[in-house]
Design a protein around this motif. Structure first.
Motif: not given
Length: 169
Positions: A68-73, A75-86
């Motif tokens: 869920v976090y790292t899937d390249l297509n 995942g969360i990190l593929a579109a994470l907004k800078v400054g997000s709180f996880l």
């Protein structure tokens, strides 16, 4: 993200307290149930991350958290907004939490905290969960506590991400 037995109650509590929620789960019915309570439907973890700056995940195991976090297509990190709180409320191996925290920081997240829960399905529905939070700083813990307090009754700072909780509960 993650509307199973625990996540659905957590999302319902956020919605009942006036928060906007973009919900995603691999089970379309779970998403529809959240939408019926006032959530917006996310198409994927990536879609949720592209719309939100605070994300809460409640997932069943190490592999799914990683995916869920790292899937390249998708995942969360593929579109994470800078400054997000996880916040990851999944109960996973501490090494996985540390791994995701490092990747999130490299991707521009303001912070990643792990916050596994105690209390079960009834406490999730009632908003009385206990969260055992691993946060890198007191400020991060305070931010997490403000969010988690909408879904739980007891929020405990146990140290940094991936800290052994046995000594704190």
């Amino acid at each position: 993200i993650g509307l199973g037995n625990m996540g659905k109650g957590m999302a319902a509590n956020l919605l009942s307290k006036g928060h906007q929620v973009v919900a995603f789960d691999t089970n379309p019915q779970a998403v529809q149930d959240a939408v019926s309570l006032g959530a917006s439907a996310g198409k994927s973890p990536k879609d949720v991350a592209s719309q939100c700056s605070t994300l809460v995940t409640m997932l069943p195991n190490n592999n799914i958290v990683r995916q869920v976090y790292t899937d390249l297509n998708e995942g969360i990190l593929a579109a994470l907004k800078v400054g997000s709180f996880l916040i990851d409320s999944s109960t996973v191996d501490p090494a996985v939490s540390k791994e995701i925290a490092a990747l999130a920081k490299d991707s521009g997240a303001a912070s990643f905290v792990d916050a596994p829960v105690s209390g079960g399905v009834n406490a999730a529905a009632a908003g009385t969960l206990t969260f055992m939070v691993g946060a890198p700083s007191e400020d991060d813990f305070a931010t997490a506590k403000a969010i988690l307090g909408q879904m739980g009754a007891k929020i405990i700072h146990c140290g940094d991400v991936g800290t052994d909780r046995k000594a704190h509960v």
